[in-house]
Scaffold this motif. Structure first.
Motif, short mmCIF file in Angstrom:
data_model
loop_
_atom_site.label_atom_id
_atom_site.label_comp_id
_atom_site.label_asym_id
_atom_site.label_seq_id
_atom_site.Cartn_x
_atom_site.Cartn_y
_atom_site.Cartn_z
N CYS A 38 81.01 11.32 59.61
CA CYS A 38 79.89 11.66 60.58
C CYS A 38 79.59 11.56 62.25
N SER A 40 77.38 10.22 63.35
CA SER A 40 76.74 9.10 64.14
C SER A 40 77.70 7.94 63.97
N HIS A 60 79.45 6.28 56.21
CA HIS A 60 78.62 6.08 54.91
C HIS A 60 78.21 7.27 54.12
N GLU A 61 79.01 8.48 54.17
CA GLU A 61 78.80 8.95 53.49
C GLU A 61 80.21 9.40 52.27
N ASP A 170 74.39 11.94 53.45
CA ASP A 170 74.06 11.87 54.50
C ASP A 170 72.96 13.15 55.19
ZN LIG Z 1 75.74 10.47 58.71
#
Ligand SMILES: [Zn+2]
Ligand SMILES: NC(=O)c1ccc[n+]([C@@H]2O[C@H](COP(=O)([O-])OP(=O)(O)OC[C@H]3O[C@@H](n4cnc5c(N)ncnc54)[C@H](O)[C@@H]3O)[C@@H](O)[C@H]2O)c1
Ligand SMILES: [Zn+2]
Lengths: 389, 213
Positions: A38, A40, A60-61, A170
């Motif tokens: 991501c 992020s 986190h994905e 996300d």
């Molecule tokens: Zn993300």
């Protein structure tokens, strides 16, 4: 298991680490079948978000198959699930209000101490996103321990491919919430800064929500091309005066709503951004807010600012006067992913949202460091990286 | 009962230090605020006394914390009043045994040692409050109180816990340090938050991937 771990700025490695196990009653362990990088993650990669420790597992994905369940989990072994990046208990005041990314309980008490002085409140837990949000091991790994598995993960029916649903974790709900935060009315123009995955989903969402037109701004031709494919008009800020163009393209109003899908690492060599970059480099918690500043100046009087882009610290030269005098409204936050899961899964199933168009590269988990290098360094072509362990 | 898993403190502390260093630039400017005022200057306002800039009551230091828990008052009171539950969210407390009005606390000390504290219940109002005080002659002079009030707007229950103690110095100080292991304010805050987690979610959050050996 194998997992991508953080070792410092621009230093990520795939290593062998211990497998996770069930710790709490509501936990499940899933075997990851697809995981993505991501924008992020790039903030972590660049070292501009504090609170990372060497060895932290990123990501986190992710989605996968349930392989173990705690006694209070409602999942069943073998089910396919997508896991929201926000870790939310489902029971606290904020979760009851569907403000999942504000969950009171998911960040362990020790790490809550890190953000209380920084932000006034402790943040919720997030997967793979620094010790400010709990230091939870992330999803760029073979296995993940998923807390509160009775309320977070969404079960995926057969017939939908991993790649179609992975982004429910996300960026799809993030783009959707960004558009929702614009309170779009008939005739509205929505301007979107940044044609990364978040910006691209924001473009698509704003059009579904009935925007008259969406104008997307970036400097990478291929990313602009993707935005155009979804019906956005585009502005290449390297060759066009953004503010002037936006006024001219909106009958002299300016956009009714503006979306900052760039975040704390704005590109560009404008004087404000050069100064921000210098401060960010010496590490005094400064964010690079060029896109946000421009968006505020562009927004019509009485308009709305939606800010999915992530910021971590402090911003100066903020056009507070423009914000106040024009009577703007501002909404932001880490996405309340669980709030949107069901509705967006349905829209994917019905073919209303296209979720796969932005995937440019498919790698194995072992190739993750190369994925980071390119998603970071060759953004024009590398628009989204999906990996399989 | 869920195991109490906490990340290695040294790691958390290292992060805390790095975060704090990053904040120094921003924080330095506000330091003057906390200096140069003493208790005599304090005018009456509606804030709890412990939030004053110099919260001392005679020899006692007072720490306290309020949380809102999304559960009914009677449930929270009943859970707390069953004193053997306390170790489920009090990290350093190994066991609490009640006999009549007396509570015997077994507290973890450093390096596998343990320590006993005796307190007496000095007030017990059903669904409202429980207070205790160290028994005369204890090494540690401490008093604690937990209060339960309905929260507004159906938000559940406001739980306020207050601990008063004679701060470190001499033998008592060493005992206190052993008792709390960390600064009492931090310890108390952590315990109340863990209580909230346990009551709202049935478990205590941890980022650990594996059970501690
Ligand atoms: Zn993300
Ligand atoms: N709120 C949330 O929950 C959430 C979730 C996911 C991502 N994010 C954040 O959203 C932001 C975007 O994520 P992404 O995955 O799309 O990242 P990305 O890095 O792939 O995309 C950012 C895009 O912004 C463009 N850009 C940079 N400076 C610009 C400027 N001055 N004007 C216009 N465009 C500019 C870049 O060229 C790039 O295409 C990041 O800050 C990310 O952290 C937030
Ligand atoms: Zn919650």
């Amino acid at each position: 298991m194998r997992a991508l771990t953080y070792h410092g700025t621009h230093d990520v490695r795939v290593e062998t680490v211990p497998d996770p196990e069930i710790i709490n009653p509501r936990d499940a362990v899933i075997e990851v079948t697809a995981t993505a990088i991501c924008g992020s993650d790039l903030h972590l990669y660049d070292g501009v978000i504090p609170g990372m420790m060497p060895g932290d597992i990123l990501g986190h994905e992710f989605m996968g198959r349930v392989v173990e369940t705690g006694p209070a989990s409602t999942l069943k072994k073998g089910q396919r699930v997508v896991v929201p990046f926000t870790i939310s208990c489902g029971k606290c005041f904020h979760c009851m209000k569907q403000q999942y990314s504000a969950c009171d309980n998911s960040n362990p008490v020790e790490t809550q101490d890190l953000t209380e002085p920084l932000y006034g409140h402790a943040l919720s837990g997030l997967f793979g996103y620094s010790h400010l949000t709990g230091g939870y091991p992330g999803g760029q790994a073979q296995y993940v321990r998923v807390p509160y598995s009775d309320v977070g993960p969404i079960v995926i029916p057969d017939g939908l491919e991993d790649e179609q649903v992975l982004f429910l974790s996300d960026i799809l709900p993030t783009g959707w919430m960004a558009a929702e935060n614009c309170d779009i009315e008939e005739g509205d123009t929505v301007a979107v800064w940044g044609c990364g995955p978040v910006g691209l989903f924001a473009v698509q969402s704003a059009l579904i929500m009935g925007a008259h037109q969406v104008i997307a701004i970036d400097h990478y031709p291929h990313r602009l091309e993707l935005a155009r494919k979804f019906g956005a008009k585009v502005i290449d800020y390297r060759q066009t005066h953004v503010l002037e163009a936006l006024m001219e393209m909106t009958g002299g109003f300016g956009p009714d709503a503006v979306i900052d899908a760039v975040g704390m690492e704005s590109h560009g060599l404008t004087p404000d951004n050069v100064l921000d970059r210098a401060k960010q480099t010496v590490g005094i918690g400064a964010d690079r807010g060029h896109a946000l500043r421009q968006a505020i100046l562009a927004c019509r009087k009485g308009g709305r600012i939606s800010m999915p882009g992530v910021y971590g610290g402090f911003l100066d030269k903020f056009p507070l006067g423009a914000f106040m005098e024009k009577g703007l409204q501002w909404r932001t936050g880490q996405t309340h992913v669980q709030k949107y899961s069901k509705d967006l899964l349905r829209r994917i199933g019905e073919g209303e949202v296209d979720t796969t168009f932005l995937i440019s590269h498919r790698l194995s988990l072992e190739e993750a460091p190369e994925g980071y290098r390119n998603f970071h360094g060759n953004q024009n072509e590398w628009t989204k990286v999906v990996m399989t362990p | 009962m869920p195991p109490k898993n906490t990340p290695p403190h040294s790691a958390v502390r290292a992060v805390a230090v790095s975060v704090c260093v990053g904040l120094l630039a921003a924080g330095a400017a506000s330091l003057w605020l906390s200096s140069g005022r003493n208790r005599q200057d304090r005018r009456a306002d509606d804030a709890p006394g412990r939030t004053g800039r110099l919260p001392r009551y005679g020899d006692y230091a007072v720490v306290g914390k309020t949380v809102t828990i999304n559960s009914p008052r009677h449930e929270l009171y009943a859970f707390w009043r069953e004193f053997k539950n306390l170790p489920r969210f009090m990290e350093n407390v190994e066991a609490v045994e009640a006999s009549g009005d007396t509570l015997v606390w077994t507290i973890r000390g450093p390096a596998g040692s343990s320590y006993t504290l005796r307190t007496r219940i000095i007030s017990d109002r059903k669904n409202e409050q429980i207070a205790w005080r160290s028994i005369d002659g204890s090494d540690i002079d401490t008093e604690g109180k937990v209060m339960f009030r309905d929260a507004p707007g159906g938000r559940g229950t406001e739980v306020e816990a207050i601990i008063a103690y004679v701060p470190p110095g001499g033998a008592a100080g060493r005992a206190i340090a052993r008792l709390f292991r960390r600064e009492p304010a931090v310890q108390g805050r952590h315990e109340l938050k863990r209580f909230k987690m346990l009551m709202e979610t049935g478990e205590v959050a941890t980022a650990n991937n594996r059970k501690l050996a």
